[in-house]
Design a protein around this motif. Structure first.
Motif, PDB file in Angstrom:
ATOM      1  N   PRO A 131       0.712  -1.145   0.096  1.00 22.78           N
ATOM      2  CA  PRO A 131      -0.012   0.113  -0.086  1.00 22.78           C
ATOM      3  C   PRO A 131       0.791   1.346  -0.026  1.00 22.78           C
ATOM      4  O   PRO A 131       0.263   2.164  -0.556  1.00 22.78           O
ATOM      5  N   ASN A 132       2.005   1.197   0.552  1.00 23.56           N
ATOM      6  CA  ASN A 132       2.880   2.504   0.627  1.00 23.56           C
ATOM      7  C   ASN A 132       3.360   2.853  -0.594  1.00 23.56           C
ATOM      8  O   ASN A 132       3.840   4.110  -0.930  1.00 23.56           O
ATOM      9  N   ILE A 133       3.459   2.055  -1.705  1.00 25.74           N
ATOM     10  CA  ILE A 133       3.945   2.432  -2.826  1.00 25.74           C
ATOM     11  C   ILE A 133       3.184   3.264  -3.479  1.00 25.74           C
ATOM     12  O   ILE A 133       3.448   4.316  -3.794  1.00 25.74           O
ATOM     13  N   LYS A 134       1.859   3.321  -3.687  1.00 25.15           N
ATOM     14  CA  LYS A 134       1.174   4.098  -4.369  1.00 25.15           C
ATOM     15  C   LYS A 134       0.741   5.363  -3.402  1.00 25.15           C
ATOM     16  O   LYS A 134       0.439   6.446  -3.806  1.00 25.15           O
ATOM     17  N   LEU A 135       0.476   5.133  -2.154  1.00 23.52           N
ATOM     18  CA  LEU A 135       0.315   6.239  -0.937  1.00 23.52           C
ATOM     19  C   LEU A 135       1.346   7.154  -1.143  1.00 23.52           C
ATOM     20  O   LEU A 135       0.873   8.446  -1.047  1.00 23.52           O
ATOM     21  N   ASN A 136       2.582   6.933  -1.179  1.00 28.25           N
ATOM     22  CA  ASN A 136       3.497   7.841  -0.946  1.00 28.25           C
ATOM     23  C   ASN A 136       3.805   8.626  -2.407  1.00 28.25           C
ATOM     24  O   ASN A 136       4.037   9.944  -2.550  1.00 28.25           O
ATOM     25  N   LEU A 137       3.438   7.656  -3.484  1.00 29.56           N
ATOM     26  CA  LEU A 137       3.432   8.379  -4.815  1.00 29.56           C
ATOM     27  C   LEU A 137       2.325   9.363  -4.881  1.00 29.56           C
ATOM     28  O   LEU A 137       2.531  10.499  -5.351  1.00 29.56           O
ATOM     29  N   GLU A 138       0.976   9.064  -4.249  1.00 31.28           N
ATOM     30  CA  GLU A 138      -0.041   9.972  -4.326  1.00 31.28           C
ATOM     31  C   GLU A 138       0.398  11.376  -3.355  1.00 31.28           C
ATOM     32  O   GLU A 138      -0.167  12.301  -3.579  1.00 31.28           O
ATOM     33  N   ARG A 139       1.165  11.060  -2.216  1.00 35.70           N
ATOM     34  CA  ARG A 139       1.478  12.260  -1.316  1.00 35.70           C
ATOM     35  C   ARG A 139       2.257  13.023  -2.220  1.00 35.70           C
ATOM     36  O   ARG A 139       2.140  14.437  -2.193  1.00 35.70           O
ATOM     37  N   VAL A 140       3.148  12.450  -2.949  1.00 38.07           N
ATOM     38  CA  VAL A 140       4.176  13.505  -3.754  1.00 38.07           C
ATOM     39  C   VAL A 140       3.418  14.225  -5.123  1.00 38.07           C
ATOM     40  O   VAL A 140       3.308  15.311  -5.111  1.00 38.07           O
ATOM     41  N   MET A 141       2.625  13.544  -5.750  1.00 37.18           N
ATOM     42  CA  MET A 141       1.947  14.031  -6.756  1.00 37.18           C
ATOM     43  C   MET A 141       0.873  15.104  -6.232  1.00 37.18           C
ATOM     44  O   MET A 141       0.455  16.216  -7.047  1.00 37.18           O
ATOM     45  N   SER A 142      -0.026  14.767  -5.233  1.00 41.40           N
ATOM     46  CA  SER A 142      -0.853  15.893  -4.780  1.00 41.40           C
ATOM     47  C   SER A 142      -0.308  17.175  -4.439  1.00 41.40           C
ATOM     48  O   SER A 142      -0.745  18.075  -4.482  1.00 41.40           O
ATOM     49  N   ALA A 143       1.102  17.265  -4.360  1.00 43.66           N
ATOM     50  CA  ALA A 143       1.801  18.765  -3.922  1.00 43.66           C
ATOM     51  C   ALA A 143       2.360  19.060  -4.979  1.00 43.66           C
ATOM     52  O   ALA A 143       2.918  19.986  -4.931  1.00 43.66           O
ATOM     53  N   THR A 144       2.279  18.313  -6.262  1.00 40.09           N
ATOM     54  CA  THR A 144       3.043  18.939  -7.491  1.00 40.09           C
ATOM     55  C   THR A 144       2.164  19.245  -8.604  1.00 40.09           C
ATOM     56  O   THR A 144       1.953  19.930  -9.232  1.00 40.09           O
TER      57      THR A 144
END
Length: 444
Positions: free
Chosen positions: A161-174
């Protein structure tokens, strides 16, 4: 008039982040016109983002460079998912049907999307069908048939789950993400040949810290896994075994003529390192990686005779002599992959194995992008320069209403008469002087 569409994609790897822009003309012609990358250090491990802030900053820099390069504003992007825990889980689903109702593609899609198997510690990020059966008979095109029962064999693609979770965290801020794409699946679709997909092929993507293995047969994905081994393992073996810096180890690894055959390698000095000694470390580690790759054929429930080819991509696949070594172990024909045939690479200096995944994402994005949509808006500017008269017969522009002018204060009459008189006297003196000068010139 149809407008040009732009596709923007990002691939986040363990050693670097790469982004690119492709341009799709109204005729469907797709060309890559810009690529930018940012090197990473301890931000992403095995494809999983560890440092969200530093990764976000690197992506922002890439997006800014891409935007400036084409004088536009990026609005959204396609993003690849490729990490250590990504793999396939084989499942089946069976549904009883009304035999009098025709099976449709939308009905099949609804059945597939309705699968909600739970895999402890993992989340499903995609679902790929492997085979269809209608009333027990295998078929490649169930849509349009009639039957009382349909069976679908599937591969559910899962990841931690942390693969996509951290990816979404990064992209939501960019940047807004148009769609997340599973990179190994997209690469298989975009670069493998029809006969390879049909007759059997193992696609091997050797990255910095991971190696993904995707096996295709009968025009469907049969198996997918990600190994925690990659090109950086070779580099670190040189660092630890020869006591050299990592940058030096990278140069040595890339400049040895025959790194996988130390017995016949010529011993030369590269940055103070004996190439023959370095080859011993490289061949030992790559031999381990190849054995692990070969083992995945058995794990997929197949034999080496079931496959007709192996296709190598990724930065690690550039190692000299690698196709021959893989062929020696697997006894299968091996070739190096190339970028999708649907793309035109305008800058041939970026045509490298390490960018094939990104090129595949761009090609897939070009297929998925709705008609009229775009991932980038070009900046527009107000026209400058001389204004031209309208041609004869053209309708006249409406007259612009004049603003009511305010009464201006009148100058003092006395001051005006004093300065007016002074000016008249000065003009008369200058005129007389000019006449005298002209007379002198005639006398001469």
């Amino acid at each position: 008039m149809e407008k040009t569409q732009y596709i923007v994609a990002l691939e986040i790897g363990s050693s670097k982040i790469v982004g690119a822009i492709a341009e799709k003309s109204p005729t469907g012609y797709v060309s890559v016109n810009r690529l930018e990358e940012q090197k990473l250090s301890n931000c992403v491990r095995y494809g999983c983002i560890q440092n969200v802030e530093n990764t976000k900053n690197a992506i922002n820099r890439i997006l800014k460079m891409l935007s400036n390069a084409v004088d536009g504003l990026i609005t959204d992007v396609y993003v690849g998912i490729n990490a250590r825990s990504v793999h396939s889980e084989a499942t089946e689903v069976t549904r009883n049907l009304d035999a009098s109702v025709q099976i449709t593609d939308s009905m099949i899609d609804k059945i597939i999307r309705g699968v909600h198997d739970v895999f402890r510690g993992y989340e499903v990020i995609d679902i790929v069908p492997r085979a269809f059966y209608v009333d027990g008979s295998a078929t490649k095109t169930p849509g349009g048939q009639f039957g009382s029962k349909i069976e679908i064999k599937l591969n559910q693609i899962v990841a931690k789950p942390n693969i996509k979770l951290n990816l979404e965290r990064v992209m939501s801020a960019t940047m807004k993400v148009r769609q997340y794409l599973v990179t190994p699946l997209v690469v298989g679709e975009e670069i493998l040949k029809p006969d390879e997909l049909s007759l059997g092929c193992m696609l091997v993507d050797i990255g910095a810290e991971t190696t993904s293995v995707a096996i295709y047969k009968n025009n469907a994905l049969q198996y997918l896994t990600t190994l925690p081994l990659g090109g950086r393992n070779l580099t670190l073996d040189l660092v630890n075994g020869l006591q050299i810096m990592e940058e030096t180890a990278e140069r040595v690894k890339k400049n040895i003529n025959n790194p996988l055959d130390p017995a016949h390698a010529e011993d030369i000095i590269i940055d103070g390192v004996h190439s023959k000694k370095a080859s011993e470390y490289i061949s030992a580690r790559m031999g381990e990686i190849i054995v692990n790759i070969n083992r995945q054929i058995t794990n997929a429930g197949l034999t080496n005779d079931d496959l007709r080819s192996v296709v190598l991509i990724g930065g690690g696949s550039a190692l000299q002599g690698l196709p021959e070594k893989v062929n020696e172990v697997t006894k299968i024909n091996v070739r190096r992959g190339s970028y999708p045939s649907t793309l035109n690479i305008l800058d041939h200096t970026i045509n490298k194995p390490e960018y094939i995944e990104l090129f595949a994402l761009l090609a897939k994005g070009a297929e998925l992008l709705p008609e009229g949509a775009t991932c980038l808006e070009r900046r527009s500017y107000e026209p400058e320069g001389p204004q031209f008269a309208m041609p004869a017969g053209a309708p006249a522009a409406a007259a612009r209403p004049q603003a009511e002018q305010e009464p201006q204060p009148q100058p003092d009459k006395k001051r005006r008469s004093i300065f007016g008189g002074f000016k008249r006297k000065l003009d008369k003196l200058l005129s007389e002087s000019d006449i005298e000068d002209n007379d002198e010139e005639r006398d001469e």
